[in-house]
Design a protein around this motif. Structure first.
Motif, PDB file in Angstrom:
ATOM      1  N   LEU A   1       0.811  -1.225   0.000  1.00 15.70           N
ATOM      2  CA  LEU A   1       0.000   0.000   0.000  1.00 15.70           C
ATOM      3  C   LEU A   1       0.844   1.274   0.000  1.00 15.70           C
ATOM      4  O   LEU A   1       0.364   2.342   0.369  1.00 15.70           O
ATOM      5  CB  LEU A   1      -0.939  -0.007   1.216  1.00 15.70           C
ATOM      6  CG  LEU A   1      -2.035  -1.094   1.214  1.00 15.70           C
ATOM      7  CD1 LEU A   1      -2.786  -1.089   2.552  1.00 15.70           C
ATOM      8  CD2 LEU A   1      -3.025  -0.883   0.069  1.00 15.70           C
ATOM      9  N   GLY A   2       2.087   1.166  -0.421  1.00 17.91           N
ATOM     10  CA  GLY A   2       2.994   2.317  -0.387  1.00 17.91           C
ATOM     11  C   GLY A   2       2.482   3.525  -1.149  1.00 17.91           C
ATOM     12  O   GLY A   2       2.790   4.666  -0.801  1.00 17.91           O
ATOM     13  N   PHE A   3       1.695   3.293  -2.192  1.00 16.89           N
ATOM     14  CA  PHE A   3       1.136   4.393  -2.986  1.00 16.89           C
ATOM     15  C   PHE A   3      -0.322   4.664  -2.623  1.00 16.89           C
ATOM     16  O   PHE A   3      -1.027   5.380  -3.338  1.00 16.89           O
ATOM     17  CB  PHE A   3       1.242   4.088  -4.478  1.00 16.89           C
ATOM     18  CG  PHE A   3       2.646   4.111  -5.013  1.00 16.89           C
ATOM     19  CD1 PHE A   3       3.255   5.306  -5.361  1.00 16.89           C
ATOM     20  CD2 PHE A   3       3.379   2.932  -5.152  1.00 16.89           C
ATOM     21  CE1 PHE A   3       4.555   5.342  -5.853  1.00 16.89           C
ATOM     22  CE2 PHE A   3       4.680   2.951  -5.648  1.00 16.89           C
ATOM     23  CZ  PHE A   3       5.268   4.159  -5.992  1.00 16.89           C
ATOM     24  N   GLY A   4      -0.781   4.096  -1.536  1.00 18.70           N
ATOM     25  CA  GLY A   4      -2.178   4.284  -1.170  1.00 18.70           C
ATOM     26  C   GLY A   4      -3.060   3.291  -1.892  1.00 18.70           C
ATOM     27  O   GLY A   4      -2.580   2.288  -2.430  1.00 18.70           O
ATOM     28  N   PHE A   5      -4.349   3.579  -1.901  1.00 18.07           N
ATOM     29  CA  PHE A   5      -5.296   2.606  -2.439  1.00 18.07           C
ATOM     30  C   PHE A   5      -6.472   3.296  -3.136  1.00 18.07           C
ATOM     31  O   PHE A   5      -6.915   4.359  -2.710  1.00 18.07           O
ATOM     32  CB  PHE A   5      -5.830   1.725  -1.303  1.00 18.07           C
ATOM     33  CG  PHE A   5      -6.858   0.733  -1.764  1.00 18.07           C
ATOM     34  CD1 PHE A   5      -6.455  -0.475  -2.323  1.00 18.07           C
ATOM     35  CD2 PHE A   5      -8.215   1.018  -1.689  1.00 18.07           C
ATOM     36  CE1 PHE A   5      -7.391  -1.391  -2.782  1.00 18.07           C
ATOM     37  CE2 PHE A   5      -9.159   0.109  -2.153  1.00 18.07           C
ATOM     38  CZ  PHE A   5      -8.745  -1.095  -2.697  1.00 18.07           C
ATOM     39  N   GLY A   6      -6.965   2.628  -4.178  1.00 19.55           N
ATOM     40  CA  GLY A   6      -8.242   3.023  -4.778  1.00 19.55           C
ATOM     41  C   GLY A   6      -8.164   4.296  -5.607  1.00 19.55           C
ATOM     42  O   GLY A   6      -7.093   4.729  -6.018  1.00 19.55           O
ATOM     43  N   PRO A   7      -9.330   4.901  -5.852  1.00 21.83           N
ATOM     44  CA  PRO A   7      -9.377   6.075  -6.738  1.00 21.83           C
ATOM     45  C   PRO A   7      -8.617   7.284  -6.192  1.00 21.83           C
ATOM     46  O   PRO A   7      -8.289   8.189  -6.941  1.00 21.83           O
ATOM     47  CB  PRO A   7     -10.870   6.383  -6.854  1.00 21.83           C
ATOM     48  CG  PRO A   7     -11.539   5.627  -5.768  1.00 21.83           C
ATOM     49  CD  PRO A   7     -10.668   4.454  -5.437  1.00 21.83           C
ATOM     50  N   ARG A   8      -8.310   7.297  -4.894  1.00 22.66           N
ATOM     51  CA  ARG A   8      -7.568   8.442  -4.338  1.00 22.66           C
ATOM     52  C   ARG A   8      -6.084   8.111  -4.174  1.00 22.66           C
ATOM     53  O   ARG A   8      -5.327   8.866  -3.546  1.00 22.66           O
ATOM     54  CB  ARG A   8      -8.199   8.875  -3.021  1.00 22.66           C
ATOM     55  CG  ARG A   8      -7.650  10.164  -2.470  1.00 22.66           C
ATOM     56  CD  ARG A   8      -8.589  11.341  -2.507  1.00 22.66           C
ATOM     57  NE  ARG A   8      -7.891  12.580  -2.805  1.00 22.66           N
ATOM     58  CZ  ARG A   8      -8.388  13.784  -2.610  1.00 22.66           C
ATOM     59  NH1 ARG A   8      -9.596  13.943  -2.115  1.00 22.66           N
ATOM     60  NH2 ARG A   8      -7.694  14.856  -2.939  1.00 22.66           N
ATOM     61  N   GLN A   9      -5.649   6.978  -4.714  1.00 17.13           N
ATOM     62  CA  GLN A   9      -4.242   6.613  -4.557  1.00 17.13           C
ATOM     63  C   GLN A   9      -3.345   7.627  -5.267  1.00 17.13           C
ATOM     64  O   GLN A   9      -3.816   8.527  -5.958  1.00 17.13           O
ATOM     65  CB  GLN A   9      -3.980   5.216  -5.107  1.00 17.13           C
ATOM     66  CG  GLN A   9      -4.089   5.122  -6.622  1.00 17.13           C
ATOM     67  CD  GLN A   9      -3.758   3.723  -7.124  1.00 17.13           C
ATOM     68  OE1 GLN A   9      -2.615   3.354  -7.278  1.00 17.13           O
ATOM     69  NE2 GLN A   9      -4.794   2.930  -7.366  1.00 17.13           N
ATOM     70  N   CYS A  10      -2.046   7.443  -5.093  1.00 11.52           N
ATOM     71  CA  CYS A  10      -1.059   8.362  -5.661  1.00 11.52           C
ATOM     72  C   CYS A  10      -1.269   8.549  -7.163  1.00 11.52           C
ATOM     73  O   CYS A  10      -1.217   7.590  -7.932  1.00 11.52           O
ATOM     74  CB  CYS A  10       0.344   7.818  -5.408  1.00 11.52           C
ATOM     75  SG  CYS A  10       1.651   8.822  -6.123  1.00 11.52           S
ATOM     76  N   LEU A  11      -1.443   9.806  -7.564  1.00 11.05           N
ATOM     77  CA  LEU A  11      -1.624  10.101  -8.988  1.00 11.05           C
ATOM     78  C   LEU A  11      -0.305   9.926  -9.745  1.00 11.05           C
ATOM     79  O   LEU A  11      -0.294   9.613 -10.934  1.00 11.05           O
ATOM     80  CB  LEU A  11      -2.149  11.536  -9.149  1.00 11.05           C
ATOM     81  CG  LEU A  11      -2.324  12.074 -10.561  1.00 11.05           C
ATOM     82  CD1 LEU A  11      -3.321  11.232 -11.364  1.00 11.05           C
ATOM     83  CD2 LEU A  11      -2.774  13.532 -10.529  1.00 11.05           C
ATOM     84  N   GLY A  12       0.805  10.116  -9.057  1.00  5.41           N
ATOM     85  CA  GLY A  12       2.107   9.999  -9.702  1.00  5.41           C
ATOM     86  C   GLY A  12       2.658   8.581  -9.727  1.00  5.41           C
ATOM     87  O   GLY A  12       3.796   8.365 -10.138  1.00  5.41           O
ATOM     88  N   ARG A  13       1.851   7.630  -9.312  1.00  4.51           N
ATOM     89  CA  ARG A  13       2.337   6.265  -9.134  1.00  4.51           C
ATOM     90  C   ARG A  13       3.047   5.679 -10.357  1.00  4.51           C
ATOM     91  O   ARG A  13       4.141   5.132 -10.258  1.00  4.51           O
ATOM     92  CB  ARG A  13       1.161   5.363  -8.744  1.00  4.51           C
ATOM     93  CG  ARG A  13       1.577   3.923  -8.577  1.00  4.51           C
ATOM     94  CD  ARG A  13       0.440   3.086  -8.063  1.00  4.51           C
ATOM     95  NE  ARG A  13       0.941   1.771  -7.698  1.00  4.51           N
ATOM     96  CZ  ARG A  13       0.320   0.931  -6.890  1.00  4.51           C
ATOM     97  NH1 ARG A  13      -0.846   1.271  -6.367  1.00  4.51           N
ATOM     98  NH2 ARG A  13       0.845  -0.235  -6.593  1.00  4.51           N
ATOM     99  N   ARG A  14       2.419   5.779 -11.522  1.00  2.41           N
ATOM    100  CA  ARG A  14       3.014   5.172 -12.719  1.00  2.41           C
ATOM    101  C   ARG A  14       4.301   5.879 -13.117  1.00  2.41           C
ATOM    102  O   ARG A  14       5.269   5.243 -13.530  1.00  2.41           O
ATOM    103  CB  ARG A  14       2.011   5.187 -13.879  1.00  2.41           C
ATOM    104  CG  ARG A  14       0.850   4.239 -13.692  1.00  2.41           C
ATOM    105  CD  ARG A  14       1.209   2.799 -14.050  1.00  2.41           C
ATOM    106  NE  ARG A  14       1.085   1.864 -12.925  1.00  2.41           N
ATOM    107  CZ  ARG A  14      -0.055   1.447 -12.372  1.00  2.41           C
ATOM    108  NH1 ARG A  14      -1.192   1.851 -12.836  1.00  2.41           N
ATOM    109  NH2 ARG A  14      -0.049   0.621 -11.353  1.00  2.41           N
ATOM    110  N   ILE A  15       4.308   7.204 -12.985  1.00  2.00           N
ATOM    111  CA  ILE A  15       5.533   7.952 -13.265  1.00  2.00           C
ATOM    112  C   ILE A  15       6.626   7.490 -12.296  1.00  2.00           C
ATOM    113  O   ILE A  15       7.744   7.173 -12.708  1.00  2.00           O
ATOM    114  CB  ILE A  15       5.313   9.480 -13.111  1.00  2.00           C
ATOM    115  CG1 ILE A  15       4.279   9.983 -14.128  1.00  2.00           C
ATOM    116  CG2 ILE A  15       6.635  10.238 -13.266  1.00  2.00           C
ATOM    117  CD1 ILE A  15       3.899  11.450 -13.965  1.00  2.00           C
ATOM    118  N   ALA A  16       6.273   7.444 -11.017  1.00  3.87           N
ATOM    119  CA  ALA A  16       7.251   7.071  -9.987  1.00  3.87           C
ATOM    120  C   ALA A  16       7.803   5.668 -10.240  1.00  3.87           C
ATOM    121  O   ALA A  16       9.017   5.450 -10.216  1.00  3.87           O
ATOM    122  CB  ALA A  16       6.611   7.151  -8.603  1.00  3.87           C
TER     123      ALA A  16
END
Ligand code: HEM
Ligand code: 2DC
Length: 469
Positions: free
Chosen positions: A408-423
């Protein structure tokens, strides 16, 4: 029989007294360790109030699942008042990070398409790959200059530059040039402002910024100066692209970057675009760079594991025949290493949601509207959740054992990290290039721990040695 909310164990009766005790324990920097200790004292659920900040804290993956099922249609995390207070003070719009309700959702849906959908990720790969190559070239140069065939250093400043260069190349579709010999003082100032912004936020989680502003406190003035620096640099970058786009009449060429795509799409107001792009730029620096620093530290501590990862990368390189996107699908152990880093050294000490509905956790009733926090740092180190949690073991993420609500490092669900894929893409490419070029070693006998400055950071410099293979 379900027990009432008021019976949840913990110290929640006197916020001011608790704040005083928290301060005495240097809690502003020890939040993660204090949370861990509270779970040891009270068990898997406790209630807490420090200053004006009140929450229920949980640690089990199964309870996290209950929490996220009750997050509702408009998930809302802890409101960081220092951040909203700055925007109110300077009359700036909230971006996706700070918006809530329908305004958040409508913006987020559009941003998702341009920032996190698998379709656009393909566009990011060549841009980020180039930044990774430039970073490696820069390290080779430093090694040559040292005259010792190695380079021993605290890499954090270099990694900040790498991260800012990476996120900027994706947002603006062009390079800032931060990995060249000459470093633009404005870019360096931007980097320093982000660090200061995070550092000055943490006391204001517990002491209302409005109050600090009224008494002219230094922490508020520093916070304002930090955001001012962040916004002025982001404004410059955004304005640049905006101007180019209006002059450019030629046929559309290659992928133009997130900002230009959003402007051309014309579904969000320019003010909304600016606000969210600024947040993306600011959110993209310390997060990935610190995670990469921790990963290099762990690889330096585990030389055999480092060789295993190198072998995986070499095989992936050979099999993918120059197709970088294909290569990223063949490095499960590298991906496991990043998950393992975020388990032991999460950027976010907790995830939080205000409940949209009543729930029952650990047999306690918790009413709608309550702020519930999942202790991410504590969960990552809990032997009931992870077998031998103290061991850095990327292969645990390959096995078929349950990963249910554990990554869950990037959070979860529709409010998860928006930058996740970039990161993720940026970090995977970084590790690929570093493993292909250098062996990482560290000094003996230095144990590094985390310190809380809103995000978790190493509590002392991490000194690493890079040697060409
Ligand atoms: C939100 C972690 C990198 C931009 C978040 C959240 C977490 C997180 C835990 C809260 C999610 C939730 O409440 O469920 C991380 C980690 C990173 C990282 C571990 C890297 C290792 C980035 C990057 C960017 C970014 C590179 C920008 C390019 C954001 C934004 C939000 C967010 C804009 C707010 C999203 C919203 O409220 O809708 N991040 N992040 N993050 N992050 Fe990241
Ligand atoms: C900090 O108790 C501890 O991704 C608090 O890229 C609860 C809390 C609330 C919100 C969290 C924050 C913690 C840590 C930093 C996070 C933030 C939400 C987004 C932010 C996790 C856990 C971060 C780092 C963003 C920051 C973007 C910003 C600079 C524009």
């Amino acid at each position: 029989i379900v027990r009432p909310f008021t019976e949840i164990p913990g110290l929640w009766k006197n916020g001011v007294v608790n704040l005083y005790n928290f301060w005495k324990l240097d809690g502003f920097r020890n939040l993660h360790r204090i949370m861990l200790q509270n779970f040891n004292t009270f068990g898997p659920i406790y209630r807490e109030k420090i200053g004006y900040y009140e929450s229920v804290n949980i640690i089990n993956p199964e309870d996290a699942a209950i929490l996220f099922k009750a997050e509702g249609h408009y998930p809302k995390r802890l409101k960081v008042e220092a951040w909203t207070a700055y925007r109110d003070y300077r009359n700036r719009k909230y971006g996706v990070l700070l918006k809530n309700g329908e305004d958040w959702r409508s913006n987020r849906v559009i941003l998702n398409k341009e920032v996190i959908s698998p379709k656009v990720q393909e566009n990011f790969v060549p841009l980020l790959d180039e930044v990774g190559q430039d970073f490696v070239a820069r390290v080779h140069k430093k090694i040559k200059r040292s005259g010792q065939n190695k380079w021993t250093t605290d890499l954090s400043q270099e990694l900040f530059k790498y991260a800012l260069e990476s996120v900027s190349s994706v947002l603006y579709g062009e390079r800032l040039g931060l990995l060249l010999d000459y470093i633009d003082p404005e870019a360096q100032h931007f980097i320093d402002c982000i660090t200061l912004m995070f550092k000055t936020t943490s006391p204001m989680l517990y002491i209302p910024p409005g109050l600090l502003r009224q008494i002219g406190a230094k922490v508020w003035r520093d916070h304002v100066a930090a955001w001012d620096g962040i916004f002025s640099q982001a404004d410059r970058c955004i304005h640049n692209i905006y101007r180019q786009l209006r002059q450019d009449t030629g046929a559309p060429k290659k992928y133009p970057g997130v900002l230009a795509s959003l402007l051309m799409l014309d579904k969000l107001s320019i003010e909304d675009i600016k606000a969210s792009v600024t947040e993306l730029m600011a959110g993209g620096v310390d997060t990935t760079s610190i995670t990469l620093l921790w990963t290099l530290y762990e690889l330096a501590r585990h030389p055999n594991l480092q060789e295993e990862l190198r072998a995986e990368v070499a095989a992936a390189r050979a099999e993918s025949q120059g197709d970088t996107l294909e290569m990223l699908k063949r490095i499960p152990l590298v991906k496991g290493a990043l998950k393992e880093t975020l388990r032991l050294h999460p950027v976010a000490v907790s995830l939080q949601r205000y409940l949209a509905e009543d729930i029952v956790i650990q047999n306690y009733h918790i009413p709608a509207g309550t702020l519930v926090q999942l202790g991410l740092y504590a969960m990552g180190r809990d032997p009931k959740v992870f077998f031998r949690p103290e061991q850095y073991q990327p292969s645990r993420w390959l096995r078929t054992e349950t990963h249910y609500f554990r990554s869950l490092g990037f959070g979860f669900g529709p409010r998860q990290c928006l930058g996740r894929r970039i990161a993720e893409t940026e970090m995977q490419l970084f590790l690929i290039h570093m493993l292909e070029n250098f062996r990482v070693e560290k000094q003996r006998h230095v144990e590094v721990q985390s310190t809380f400055e809103l995000i978790l950071l190493p509590d002392k410099p991490i000194i690493l040695t890079l040697k060409p293979l």
